[in-house]
Motif scaffolding. Structure first.
Motif, PDB file in Angstrom:
ATOM      1  N   UNK A   2       0.819  -1.202   0.000  1.00  0.00           N
ATOM      2  CA  UNK A   2       0.000   0.000   0.000  1.00  0.00           C
ATOM      3  C   UNK A   2       0.857   1.258   0.000  1.00  0.00           C
ATOM      4  N   UNK A   3       1.925   1.277   0.814  1.00  0.00           N
ATOM      5  CA  UNK A   3       2.776   2.463   0.898  1.00  0.00           C
ATOM      6  C   UNK A   3       3.504   2.729  -0.416  1.00  0.00           C
ATOM      7  N   UNK A   4       4.023   1.661  -1.028  1.00  0.00           N
ATOM      8  CA  UNK A   4       4.708   1.834  -2.314  1.00  0.00           C
ATOM      9  C   UNK A   4       3.734   2.343  -3.374  1.00  0.00           C
ATOM     10  N   UNK A   5       2.547   1.772  -3.403  1.00  0.00           N
ATOM     11  CA  UNK A   5       1.567   2.143  -4.425  1.00  0.00           C
ATOM     12  C   UNK A   5       1.133   3.585  -4.274  1.00  0.00           C
ATOM     13  N   UNK A   6       0.836   4.011  -3.041  1.00  0.00           N
ATOM     14  CA  UNK A   6       0.408   5.386  -2.814  1.00  0.00           C
ATOM     15  C   UNK A   6       1.531   6.358  -3.152  1.00  0.00           C
ATOM     16  N   UNK A   7       2.762   5.980  -2.808  1.00  0.00           N
ATOM     17  CA  UNK A   7       3.902   6.849  -3.084  1.00  0.00           C
ATOM     18  C   UNK A   7       4.125   7.007  -4.583  1.00  0.00           C
ATOM     19  N   UNK A   8       3.978   5.922  -5.319  1.00  0.00           N
ATOM     20  CA  UNK A   8       4.187   5.998  -6.766  1.00  0.00           C
ATOM     21  C   UNK A   8       3.077   6.801  -7.433  1.00  0.00           C
ATOM     22  N   UNK A   9       1.823   6.425  -7.180  1.00  0.00           N
ATOM     23  CA  UNK A   9       0.710   7.166  -7.781  1.00  0.00           C
ATOM     24  C   UNK A   9      -0.583   6.797  -7.073  1.00  0.00           C
ATOM     25  N   UNK A  10      -1.144   7.772  -6.377  1.00  0.00           N
ATOM     26  CA  UNK A  10      -2.408   7.529  -5.680  1.00  0.00           C
ATOM     27  C   UNK A  10      -3.534   7.276  -6.676  1.00  0.00           C
ATOM     28  N   UNK A  11      -3.444   7.931  -7.842  1.00  0.00           N
ATOM     29  CA  UNK A  11      -4.491   7.711  -8.851  1.00  0.00           C
ATOM     30  C   UNK A  11      -4.461   6.286  -9.397  1.00  0.00           C
ATOM     31  N   UNK A  12      -3.299   5.696  -9.447  1.00  0.00           N
ATOM     32  CA  UNK A  12      -3.169   4.348 -10.006  1.00  0.00           C
ATOM     33  C   UNK A  12      -2.923   3.308  -8.911  1.00  0.00           C
ATOM     34  N   UNK A  13      -3.419   3.603  -7.717  1.00  0.00           N
ATOM     35  CA  UNK A  13      -3.252   2.703  -6.578  1.00  0.00           C
ATOM     36  C   UNK A  13      -3.758   1.283  -6.844  1.00  0.00           C
ATOM     37  N   UNK A  14      -4.955   1.070  -7.399  1.00  0.00           N
ATOM     38  CA  UNK A  14      -5.429  -0.312  -7.596  1.00  0.00           C
ATOM     39  C   UNK A  14      -4.524  -1.124  -8.523  1.00  0.00           C
ATOM     40  N   UNK A  15      -4.091  -0.510  -9.625  1.00  0.00           N
ATOM     41  CA  UNK A  15      -3.279  -1.246 -10.599  1.00  0.00           C
ATOM     42  C   UNK A  15      -1.894  -1.574 -10.023  1.00  0.00           C
ATOM     43  N   UNK A  16      -1.285  -0.607  -9.346  1.00  0.00           N
ATOM     44  CA  UNK A  16       0.048  -0.860  -8.790  1.00  0.00           C
ATOM     45  C   UNK A  16      -0.033  -1.898  -7.673  1.00  0.00           C
ATOM     46  N   UNK A  17      -1.043  -1.787  -6.822  1.00  0.00           N
ATOM     47  CA  UNK A  17      -1.217  -2.762  -5.739  1.00  0.00           C
ATOM     48  C   UNK A  17      -1.414  -4.160  -6.298  1.00  0.00           C
ATOM     49  N   UNK A  18      -2.220  -4.268  -7.355  1.00  0.00           N
ATOM     50  CA  UNK A  18      -2.445  -5.576  -7.971  1.00  0.00           C
ATOM     51  C   UNK A  18      -1.149  -6.161  -8.492  1.00  0.00           C
ATOM     52  N   UNK A  19      -0.344  -5.345  -9.172  1.00  0.00           N
ATOM     53  CA  UNK A  19       0.917  -5.838  -9.729  1.00  0.00           C
ATOM     54  C   UNK A  19       1.861  -6.294  -8.624  1.00  0.00           C
ATOM     55  N   UNK A  20       1.967  -5.522  -7.552  1.00  0.00           N
ATOM     56  CA  UNK A  20       2.860  -5.894  -6.455  1.00  0.00           C
ATOM     57  C   UNK A  20       2.354  -7.129  -5.722  1.00  0.00           C
ATOM     58  N   UNK A  21       1.036  -7.221  -5.508  1.00  0.00           N
ATOM     59  CA  UNK A  21       0.476  -8.404  -4.845  1.00  0.00           C
ATOM     60  C   UNK A  21       0.691  -9.650  -5.688  1.00  0.00           C
ATOM     61  N   UNK A  22       0.535  -9.516  -7.018  1.00  0.00           N
ATOM     62  CA  UNK A  22       0.763 -10.667  -7.898  1.00  0.00           C
ATOM     63  C   UNK A  22       2.229 -11.085  -7.876  1.00  0.00           C
ATOM     64  N   UNK A  23       3.143 -10.107  -7.883  1.00  0.00           N
ATOM     65  CA  UNK A  23       4.567 -10.432  -7.819  1.00  0.00           C
ATOM     66  C   UNK A  23       4.902 -11.162  -6.523  1.00  0.00           C
ATOM     67  N   UNK A  24       4.329 -10.710  -5.419  1.00  0.00           N
ATOM     68  CA  UNK A  24       4.576 -11.382  -4.145  1.00  0.00           C
ATOM     69  C   UNK A  24       4.049 -12.810  -4.168  1.00  0.00           C
ATOM     70  N   UNK A  25       2.828 -12.994  -4.676  1.00  0.00           N
ATOM     71  CA  UNK A  25       2.232 -14.327  -4.715  1.00  0.00           C
ATOM     72  C   UNK A  25       3.049 -15.268  -5.586  1.00  0.00           C
ATOM     73  N   UNK A  26       3.463 -14.796  -6.751  1.00  0.00           N
ATOM     74  CA  UNK A  26       4.289 -15.624  -7.635  1.00  0.00           C
ATOM     75  C   UNK A  26       5.601 -15.988  -6.936  1.00  0.00           C
ATOM     76  N   UNK A  27       6.230 -14.999  -6.302  1.00  0.00           N
ATOM     77  CA  UNK A  27       7.485 -15.273  -5.610  1.00  0.00           C
ATOM     78  C   UNK A  27       7.337 -16.297  -4.512  1.00  0.00           C
ATOM     79  N   UNK A  28       6.275 -16.201  -3.726  1.00  0.00           N
ATOM     80  CA  UNK A  28       6.069 -17.153  -2.621  1.00  0.00           C
ATOM     81  C   UNK A  28       5.829 -18.559  -3.163  1.00  0.00           C
TER      82      UNK A  28
END
Length: 620
Positions: free
Chosen positions: A263-289
């Motif tokens: 959430x912090x990374x996504x808001x810092x990068x772009x609050x307007x694009x918070x859902x898309x950035x959060x989705x990408x980071x969550x997917x990267x974490x899930x794939x990594x795990x």
């Protein structure tokens, strides 16, 4: 017949199992209790006075909105022709004015039935069917039309019908196939390491499978990404208040590093694009795990299959593809060090960081800490005692925060019955249908599955501690769910599916372990048990949500047209929306502080003096 299958020193056990199978079959075939269904009303868990169910029989009450002055109708049907009496369970205050019961025939003729005063407990209630209705199918209708603040009523079934037959089948199969449930050639030697090319391709395959599962199981989150639950309601205000130090502030009594970090990374990068950035980071974490789970040097059998079992878990995909539930994937970083193969990788270089991050990602560490202690006692190595010490410290931190959390610590939890636990956490792993009205049958299937697991574990008792460890993980995860929320309204697809995530994964891993150590027909039988749940994953394991435009929501917030802040999804339906409690100034601040797409246009600002304003309502 047993000698024809295979002679051995377990003949007495097999004879006992066969006798128990015969007794269970007799109990099932001679059950004469009423066999019907209960509809209407709501779960008894909504009553703060009535204890949770101690059986798996269906029950419903008229206490539906945390107030007693409800209007509800509970129907028990069908009552077959020729029935002279039925025995039900009843709770509540049937002598309250406005509460009544009638027996209704197909011609809508209704005969009143007196209701007892049971109070805040379930008691047996026998109803004599009038001769006028004995020759036709009828039903019982219990109505709560009282306007008093104390009157309510509850009706349930007594029957245990249908539950003994799957138990009998399980006992029979384990008795016949017991010689093949163990593998005399199995060894405790560590698995030989595979080449880097093979590991690379395996990692790529698991990563691709994970990404495919994320898309297929929550397609709407990929076609229309959005912000969910605490990500909007709690994390955004906390980030505004504390900045990056919010990583160490608990949410709902937990420290959740992945959720906060995404959430912090996504808001810092772009609050307007918070859902898309959060989705990408969550997917990267899930794939990594999942890739780590498949490739890490653990004692789990067929770890690639364990990873695929996670992706195909037979629950609603509530925890998939959203950063709000990243903690459920972070919990695997607690599990992998627990089943680490110290013979292949004896150092703490990888597993200690895993434990630290996993323990600060999920409260699962609280339940797993005793198992770290058991591992240290079994292996008696300095590194294992270091891991146990770290688990104790981190588990104590999370446990303390849970106790101090006013929401979690002040809610009363009564102990659920064993049949209810068997139904939800074992039976529904094998079979769930939205129209199922035979919980006793599902509980019997759950008991049958438990019998197969326990007999298999006994047959493989000389094969090490991994299988008992997995069984302990399953039991602890069920205990954690039952301690957190009432069991009665839980459902793997409709009611708190996240609480089934770990239990069902542990069940799948247990079956994978049994398959790897079994032979011939026993391996085939357990493989069927592992594959059966895939059918309900395919049928019911996909979630969609209503479309909302996050950037439009932000524009309405920054311009002051919304007085409550942007809408946040809770269930995915428009009638169940939360709000991110942000003012117009806070929304503008978050947009302006973003690293990109941070310009506020005129339409993003409050209207000029004298211009008309309006307040946005929830979309319909």
């Amino acid at each position: 017949m047993l000698k024809l299958l295979q002679p051995g020193n377990a003949s007495i056990l097999r004879i006992v199992l066969l006798l128990l199978a015969a007794a269970s079959a007799v109990l099932g075939l001679t059950d004469r209790e009423y066999q019907g269904r209960v509809s209407g009303g709501c779960s008894q868990a909504l009553s703060p006075f009535l204890k949770q169910a101690t059986s798996s029989s269906p029950r419903a009450i008229s206490f539906c909105n945390l107030q007693n002055a409800d209007t509800a109708e509970i129907v028990v049907e069908p009552i077959a022709p020729g029935t002279t009496s039925i025995t039900l369970e009843i709770a509540g205050y049937g002598d309250t004015a406005g509460i009544s019961a009638v027996l209704a025939g197909p011609d809508e003729a209704q005969i009143p039935v007196p209701l007892p005063r049971a109070g805040d407990r379930w008691v047996r209630w026998t109803i004599q069917i009038p001769p006028a209705l004995q020759g036709q199918q009828s039903r019982l209708i219990v109505r709560d039309q009282t306007q008093e603040g104390f009157g309510w009523i509850g009706v349930g079934l007594v029957s245990g019908y249908g539950g003994w037959l799957p138990v009998s089948i399980a006992l029979l199969l384990t008795a016949l196939l017991y010689p093949w449930l163990g593998n005399p050639k199995a060894t405790q030697e560590p698995a030989a390491p595979t080449g880097w090319r093979k590991r690379t391709w395996l990692g790529i395959a698991i990563g691709a499978a994970t990404l495919l599962a994320l898309v297929l199981r929550r397609p709407s989150q990929w076609s229309n990404p959005y912000v969910w639950v605490e990500d909007g309601k709690d994390l955004l205000p906390q980030f505004l208040q504390y900045g990056w130090s919010t990583l160490l502030h608990p949410v709902a009594g937990y420290i959740l590093i992945p959720n906060k970090l995404i959430n912090a990374i996504s808001v810092t990068l772009s609050f307007r694009w918070l859902p898309e950035i959060s989705l990408a980071l969550a997917a990267m974490m899930t794939v990594g795990v999942m890739v780590m789970l498949a490739l890490a040097p653990t004692r789990l059998k067929a770890p690639w299959a364990c990873a695929l079992a996670v992706l195909a878990v037979p629950t609603d995909p509530e925890v998939f593809s959203t950063s709000a539930y990243a903690l459920w994937w972070g919990g695997f970083l607690v599990l992998m060090p627990l089943f680490w193969d110290e013979r292949r990788a004896p150092s703490l270089r990888w597993r200690m960081p895993m434990l630290l991050l996993g323990a600060l990602s999920s409260p699962l560490i609280v339940m797993m800490t005793p198992l770290y202690g058991a591992r240290a006692l079994l292996l008696r190595r300095r590194t294992e005692w270091c891991m146990f010490g770290a688990a104790c410290v981190l588990g104590a931190i999370q446990a303390t925060l849970v106790v101090l959390n006013p929401v979690a610590s002040q809610e009363h939890r009564s102990v659920p019955g064993i049949p209810a636990l068997l139904e939800r956490f074992l039976g529904h792993f094998l079979l769930w249908r939205p129209e199922m009205t035979q919980p006793a049958l599902i509980a019997g299937m759950g008991l049958g599955l438990l019998i197969v697991i326990l007999i298999g574990a006994w047959a493989q008792r000389r094969e090490g501690w991994v299988l008992p460890g997995l069984i302990a993980c399953f039991l602890l995860s069920v205990a954690a769910a039952a301690a957190r929320v009432p069991v009665d309204p839980l459902d793997p697809f409709n009611g708190g599916p996240r609480y089934f995530f770990y239990p069902y994964i542990f069940l799948a891993w247990i079956l994978i372990h049994l398959i790897s150590e079994s032979r011939a027909l026993a391996r085939a039988m357990i493989t069927v048990l592992l594959l059966v749940p895939i059918t309900q994953t395919v049928q019911y394991g996909t979630r969609t949500h209503a479309t909302l435009d996050w950037r439009q929501q932000l524009q309405e917030c920054t311009s002051g047209r919304s007085s409550t802040g942007p809408f946040v999804h809770w269930t995915g339906r428009l009638e169940n929306l939360w709000n991110a409690p942000l003012t117009a100034e806070q929304c503008r601040q978050l947009v302006s502080n973003s690293l990109f797409d941070n310009t506020l246009d005129p339409q993003d600002l409050p209207p000029s003096d004298g211009a008309s304003t309006y307040i946005t309502e929830a979309p319909r």
